[in-house]
Motif scaffolding. Structure first.
Motif, PDB file in Angstrom:
ATOM      1  N   VAL A  59      11.562  -9.525  -9.267  1.00  0.00           N
ATOM      2  CA  VAL A  59      11.080 -10.769  -8.276  1.00  0.00           C
ATOM      3  C   VAL A  59       9.896 -10.446  -7.260  1.00  0.00           C
ATOM      4  CG1 VAL A  59      11.852 -12.559  -6.679  1.00  0.00           C
ATOM      5  CG2 VAL A  59      13.369 -11.891  -8.719  1.00  0.00           C
ATOM      6  N   THR A  60       9.990  -9.216  -6.668  1.00  0.00           N
ATOM      7  CA  THR A  60       9.117  -8.793  -5.732  1.00  0.00           C
ATOM      8  C   THR A  60       7.978  -8.695  -6.313  1.00  0.00           C
ATOM      9  OG1 THR A  60      10.828  -7.708  -4.173  1.00  0.00           O
ATOM     10  CG2 THR A  60       8.812  -6.995  -4.034  1.00  0.00           C
ATOM     11  N   PHE A  61       7.755  -7.933  -7.373  1.00  0.00           N
ATOM     12  CA  PHE A  61       6.520  -7.539  -8.046  1.00  0.00           C
ATOM     13  C   PHE A  61       5.890  -8.773  -8.771  1.00  0.00           C
ATOM     14  CE2 PHE A  61       7.795  -3.139  -7.146  1.00  0.00           C
ATOM     15  CZ  PHE A  61       6.654  -2.415  -7.047  1.00  0.00           C
ATOM     16  N   ARG A  62       6.736  -9.651  -9.048  1.00  0.00           N
ATOM     17  CA  ARG A  62       6.103 -10.861  -9.451  1.00  0.00           C
ATOM     18  C   ARG A  62       5.336 -11.534  -8.688  1.00  0.00           C
ATOM     19  NH1 ARG A  62      11.246 -12.687 -12.271  1.00  0.00           N
ATOM     20  NH2 ARG A  62      11.277 -11.683 -14.393  1.00  0.00           N
ATOM     21  N   CYS A  63       5.634 -11.540  -7.383  1.00  0.00           N
ATOM     22  CA  CYS A  63       5.060 -12.032  -6.151  1.00  0.00           C
ATOM     23  C   CYS A  63       3.915 -11.314  -5.649  1.00  0.00           C
ATOM     24  CB  CYS A  63       6.039 -12.480  -5.175  1.00  0.00           C
ATOM     25  SG  CYS A  63       7.089 -13.802  -5.769  1.00  0.00           S
ATOM     26  N   LEU A  64       3.850  -9.950  -6.049  1.00  0.00           N
ATOM     27  CA  LEU A  64       2.792  -9.203  -5.499  1.00  0.00           C
ATOM     28  C   LEU A  64       1.362 -10.018  -5.715  1.00  0.00           C
ATOM     29  CD1 LEU A  64       3.378  -5.463  -5.779  1.00  0.00           C
ATOM     30  CD2 LEU A  64       3.022  -6.677  -3.986  1.00  0.00           C
ATOM     31  N   THR A  65       0.236  -9.831  -4.605  1.00  0.00           N
ATOM     32  CA  THR A  65      -0.970 -10.237  -4.680  1.00  0.00           C
ATOM     33  C   THR A  65      -1.812  -9.202  -4.718  1.00  0.00           C
ATOM     34  OG1 THR A  65      -1.004 -10.938  -2.574  1.00  0.00           O
ATOM     35  CG2 THR A  65      -0.473 -12.649  -3.922  1.00  0.00           C
ATOM     36  N   ARG A  66      -1.591  -8.042  -4.122  1.00  0.00           N
ATOM     37  CA  ARG A  66      -2.498  -6.828  -3.912  1.00  0.00           C
ATOM     38  C   ARG A  66      -1.684  -5.597  -3.877  1.00  0.00           C
ATOM     39  NH1 ARG A  66      -7.603  -8.075  -1.869  1.00  0.00           N
ATOM     40  NH2 ARG A  66      -7.904  -6.115  -1.117  1.00  0.00           N
ATOM     41  N   LEU A  67      -2.051  -4.649  -4.621  1.00  0.00           N
ATOM     42  CA  LEU A  67      -1.502  -3.467  -4.716  1.00  0.00           C
ATOM     43  C   LEU A  67      -2.307  -2.282  -4.860  1.00  0.00           C
ATOM     44  CD1 LEU A  67       1.203  -1.799  -5.286  1.00  0.00           C
ATOM     45  CD2 LEU A  67       0.911  -1.973  -7.763  1.00  0.00           C
ATOM     46  N   THR A  68      -2.052  -1.223  -3.551  1.00  0.00           N
ATOM     47  CA  THR A  68      -2.652  -0.214  -3.591  1.00  0.00           C
ATOM     48  C   THR A  68      -1.929   1.157  -3.994  1.00  0.00           C
ATOM     49  OG1 THR A  68      -4.340  -0.987  -2.235  1.00  0.00           O
ATOM     50  CG2 THR A  68      -4.337   1.283  -2.061  1.00  0.00           C
ATOM     51  N   LEU A  69      -2.051   2.005  -4.766  1.00  0.00           N
ATOM     52  CA  LEU A  69      -1.259   3.180  -5.066  1.00  0.00           C
ATOM     53  C   LEU A  69      -2.350   4.285  -5.148  1.00  0.00           C
ATOM     54  CD1 LEU A  69       0.545   1.938  -8.377  1.00  0.00           C
ATOM     55  CD2 LEU A  69       1.289   1.717  -5.941  1.00  0.00           C
ATOM     56  N   ASN A 104       0.911  -1.093  -0.048  1.00  0.00           N
ATOM     57  CA  ASN A 104      -0.052   0.102  -0.013  1.00  0.00           C
ATOM     58  C   ASN A 104       0.731   1.031   0.043  1.00  0.00           C
ATOM     59  OD1 ASN A 104      -2.475  -1.778   0.379  1.00  0.00           O
ATOM     60  ND2 ASN A 104      -1.662  -2.018   2.489  1.00  0.00           N
ATOM     61  N   ILE A 105       0.867   1.898  -1.030  1.00  0.00           N
ATOM     62  CA  ILE A 105       2.034   2.944  -1.119  1.00  0.00           C
ATOM     63  C   ILE A 105       1.289   4.310  -1.443  1.00  0.00           C
ATOM     64  CG2 ILE A 105       3.996   3.774  -2.520  1.00  0.00           C
ATOM     65  CD1 ILE A 105       4.251   0.673  -3.590  1.00  0.00           C
ATOM     66  N   SER A 106       1.615   5.285  -0.751  1.00  0.00           N
ATOM     67  CA  SER A 106       1.130   6.592  -0.782  1.00  0.00           C
ATOM     68  C   SER A 106       1.993   7.687  -0.832  1.00  0.00           C
ATOM     69  CB  SER A 106       0.351   6.753   0.463  1.00  0.00           C
ATOM     70  OG  SER A 106       0.956   6.752   1.685  1.00  0.00           O
ATOM     71  N   ASN A 143       0.914  -6.685 -16.092  1.00  0.00           N
ATOM     72  CA  ASN A 143       1.716  -7.576 -16.980  1.00  0.00           C
ATOM     73  C   ASN A 143       2.974  -8.055 -16.195  1.00  0.00           C
ATOM     74  OD1 ASN A 143      -0.228  -7.723 -18.980  1.00  0.00           O
ATOM     75  ND2 ASN A 143       0.671  -6.292 -20.218  1.00  0.00           N
ATOM     76  N   ALA A 144       3.583  -7.111 -15.345  1.00  0.00           N
ATOM     77  CA  ALA A 144       4.707  -7.480 -14.718  1.00  0.00           C
ATOM     78  C   ALA A 144       4.539  -8.127 -13.498  1.00  0.00           C
ATOM     79  CB  ALA A 144       5.698  -6.346 -14.347  1.00  0.00           C
ATOM     80  N   CYS A 145       3.211  -8.192 -12.990  1.00  0.00           N
ATOM     81  CA  CYS A 145       3.068  -8.709 -11.528  1.00  0.00           C
ATOM     82  C   CYS A 145       2.134 -10.030 -11.703  1.00  0.00           C
ATOM     83  CB  CYS A 145       1.942  -7.907 -10.720  1.00  0.00           C
ATOM     84  SG  CYS A 145       3.021  -6.137 -10.378  1.00  0.00           S
ATOM     85  N   ASP A 146       2.930 -11.096 -12.083  1.00  0.00           N
ATOM     86  CA  ASP A 146       2.195 -12.307 -12.499  1.00  0.00           C
ATOM     87  C   ASP A 146       1.056 -12.928 -11.441  1.00  0.00           C
ATOM     88  OD1 ASP A 146       4.151 -12.361 -14.185  1.00  0.00           O
ATOM     89  OD2 ASP A 146       5.220 -13.957 -13.335  1.00  0.00           O
ATOM     90  N   ARG A 147       1.218 -12.482 -10.230  1.00  0.00           N
ATOM     91  CA  ARG A 147       0.261 -13.118  -9.164  1.00  0.00           C
ATOM     92  C   ARG A 147      -0.542 -12.033  -8.818  1.00  0.00           C
ATOM     93  NH1 ARG A 147       3.027 -15.460  -4.178  1.00  0.00           N
ATOM     94  NH2 ARG A 147       0.829 -15.934  -3.953  1.00  0.00           N
ATOM     95  N   LEU A 148      -0.688 -10.877  -9.464  1.00  0.00           N
ATOM     96  CA  LEU A 148      -1.497  -9.746  -8.909  1.00  0.00           C
ATOM     97  C   LEU A 148      -3.021 -10.193  -9.097  1.00  0.00           C
ATOM     98  CD1 LEU A 148      -1.361  -6.828  -7.572  1.00  0.00           C
ATOM     99  CD2 LEU A 148      -1.520  -5.993 -10.129  1.00  0.00           C
ATOM    100  N   ASP A 149      -3.823 -10.128  -8.091  1.00  0.00           N
ATOM    101  CA  ASP A 149      -5.325 -10.138  -8.247  1.00  0.00           C
ATOM    102  C   ASP A 149      -6.000  -8.989  -7.934  1.00  0.00           C
ATOM    103  OD1 ASP A 149      -5.240 -10.272  -5.498  1.00  0.00           O
ATOM    104  OD2 ASP A 149      -5.340 -12.632  -5.532  1.00  0.00           O
ATOM    105  N   HIS A 150      -5.370  -8.005  -7.278  1.00  0.00           N
ATOM    106  CA  HIS A 150      -6.141  -6.826  -6.881  1.00  0.00           C
ATOM    107  C   HIS A 150      -5.202  -5.592  -7.015  1.00  0.00           C
ATOM    108  CE1 HIS A 150      -9.088  -4.377  -3.901  1.00  0.00           C
ATOM    109  NE2 HIS A 150      -7.898  -3.933  -4.035  1.00  0.00           N
ATOM    110  N   LEU A 151      -6.035  -4.733  -7.738  1.00  0.00           N
ATOM    111  CA  LEU A 151      -5.391  -3.382  -7.825  1.00  0.00           C
ATOM    112  C   LEU A 151      -6.136  -2.220  -7.627  1.00  0.00           C
ATOM    113  CD1 LEU A 151      -2.738  -1.544  -8.879  1.00  0.00           C
ATOM    114  CD2 LEU A 151      -3.840  -1.780 -11.116  1.00  0.00           C
ATOM    115  N   THR A 152      -5.701  -1.444  -6.923  1.00  0.00           N
ATOM    116  CA  THR A 152      -6.468  -0.118  -6.470  1.00  0.00           C
ATOM    117  C   THR A 152      -5.627   1.158  -6.705  1.00  0.00           C
ATOM    118  OG1 THR A 152      -7.784  -0.938  -4.621  1.00  0.00           O
ATOM    119  CG2 THR A 152      -7.520   1.203  -4.575  1.00  0.00           C
TER     120      THR A 152
END
Length: 484
Positions: A187-197, A163-165, A212-221
């Motif tokens: 490597v870190t971003f490939r493993c991210l599952t949730r990201l809030t910006l 969660n980045i502000s 596309n760079a986040c292989d495991r991302l399922d939630h983006l805000t």
């Protein structure tokens, strides 16, 4: 196991700290073997196994867990064995964002280190959940990325969330830094599952590249973000597994989801651009759409068929919140929505102003044969911002031959206009042959209202009773009418 907030322990003397922990773990301590010989002055909690003590610490917030480690050497190594961690920059004091991030990053490195002060460095540690909430800071991003990369490389991390502000107003510069951060820590971003910006600015293709760079991302805000150049935000990610997208006050001309095949849920809140806010392309798995906005003077009503894609054949829930202002959708002929609404089961039409006619809402009933419940939320707030669009009634003539077989529940919040509500309910009862229950509930105050007083609440409840009496008097209907 999710982390939960707990009572701060640092302000208590040692004896009361132990008593507090003991109260929180009554059920756990019942499993303590009865044959343990505990001395009169011995700390009963500290005699428990590490497994049980970790179960206690994972039920309090992380700062409390760390402070608990300072009580005695028995607890000192335990925070370094937690498998569920949520580290929030808001927990760290600092005169400036830079000082706060210094404290945050230092604590993160210590807690995520493979060797703790009182633990065996060869022991394995699995961090199943790691949630980091922090500021954009160019001097700390590399350290965060390397530390997290080491964790995900050596742990089977199931949930990794950022969660980045933004601590300053220069969105463009920090947007570029964030994209550079994502590219340098692949490597870190490939493993991210949730990201809030929050409060970042992006280039034209940045969001697509990020997904596309986040292989495991399922939630983006994306909250209060924008495009550097005022244009459409286009997301084309045919190979991504992202399931949920949230756009909150995103600044662009419109949002176009060209191809997001695994997407299940979209939430768009307060769009400061023209309607429709989102245009759906290939979204075969879409289940849930929420559109929430107070219409501005330059935003004209639009048809849902202009927004929703015919590929969204699995849509099952639709939420439209009008912010107690203008109704910003136009009812349309059922044939335009039949393919999209064929599996729609639940509709929420919220934030409708008090004078608004209700019969237009039944265009959803005509277009959705599988619809099982309708919820209407009416509100009497008279506050209207100067830039709001004019409130006007929506006109819709219901088909005379409509017979709906699957609607079971009608729920209405705010029933002060007795005749209007009664006539509407009768209209539904005539058309919905399978209707089982009608719930009539009071009005909830919004942020601009005063709390509804007891006298007004009683008057409204009397009104709901009269509505029920008017519907049941001389009627043979088996529909249950509930007053709450």
């Amino acid at each position: 196991m999710e982390l939960r907030s707990g009572r701060r322990l640092s302000s208590l003397p040692p004896r009361k700290r132990n008593k507090s922990l003991n109260r929180r773990s009554n059920r756990i301590t019942e499993s303590t073997p009865s044959n343990i010989d505990i001395g009169r002055d011995e700390d009963r909690i500290s005699t428990l196994s590490d497994y049980l003590l970790l179960g206690i610490l994972e039920r309090v917030d992380l700062p409390s867990a760390v402070r608990a480690g300072a009580v005695s050497t028995r607890w000192q190594h335990l925070p370094h064995q937690l498998s569920h961690l949520h580290l929030d920059v808001g927990h760290f004091p600092g005169a400036t964002p830079l000082e706060t991030m210094d404290a945050f990053t230092g604590a993160m490195r210590r807690l995520l280190s493979t060797c703790s002060p009182a633990a065996d460095c060869n022991s394995s540690r699995a961090i199943k959940t790691l949630i980091l909430s922090f500021y954009m800071s160019s001097t700390h991003l590399c350290s965060i990325g390397r530390t997290v990369e080491d964790v995900v490389t050596h742990s089977a991390t199931e949930r990794l969330e950022f969660n980045i502000s933004l601590p300053s107003a220069n969105k463009t510069r920090f947007g570029k830094q964030f994209m550079s951060f994502s590219r340098s820590c692949r490597v870190t971003f490939r493993c991210l599952t949730r990201l809030t910006l929050k409060n970042l600015a992006f280039g034209h293709s940045d969001v697509t590249n990020l997904i596309n760079a986040c292989d495991r991302l399922d939630h983006l805000t994306l909250s209060c973000c924008r495009l550097v150049k005022h244009s459409a935000l286009k997301i084309d990610t045919p190979c991504s597994g992202i399931k949920e997208l949230k756009f909150i006050c995103f600044m662009c001309t419109w949002i176009e989801l060209i191809s997001v095949p695994k997407l299940r849920q979209v939430r768009c809140v307060c769009w400061p651009f023209e309607n429709p806010p989102v245009r759906f392309g290939y979204v075969l798995e879409l289940r849930d759409v929420s559109l929430i906005n107070e219409a501005m003077a330059w935003q004209a009503p639009f048809k849902l068929s202009e927004c929703l894609s015919r590929s969204a054949k699995n849509l099952s829930r639709l939420i439209l919140h009008f912010g107690h202002q203008m109704i910003w959708i136009q009812p349309e002929h059922p044939k335009n929505l039949a393919a999209i609404f064929r599996n729609l089961a639940t509709v929420f039409l919220l934030g409708m102003f008090r004078e608004c006619d209700l019969s237009w809402t039944l265009f959803t009933l005509e277009a959705a044969p599988a619809l099982r419940s309708i919820t209407l939320f009416r509100h009497s707030c008279v506050k209207t911002p100067e830039s709001s669009a004019e409130k006007t009634n929506v006109v819709w003539e219901l088909s005379k031959d409509l017979k709906h077989l699957n609607l079971k529940v009608l729920l209405i919040f705010g029933c002060e206009d007795e005749d209007r509500v009664t006539n509407y309910i009768r209209l539904v009862m005539e058309r919905a042959k399978g209707l089982k229950r009608i719930d009539l509930r009071g009005e909830y105050p919004c942020e601009d209202c005063n709390t509804i007083d007891l006298e007004r609440s009683n008057v409204e409840k009397d009104g709901r009773r009269r509505i029920k009496e008017g519907l049941t008097h001389g009627s043979s209907s088996s529909v249950e009418i509930i007053i709450c």
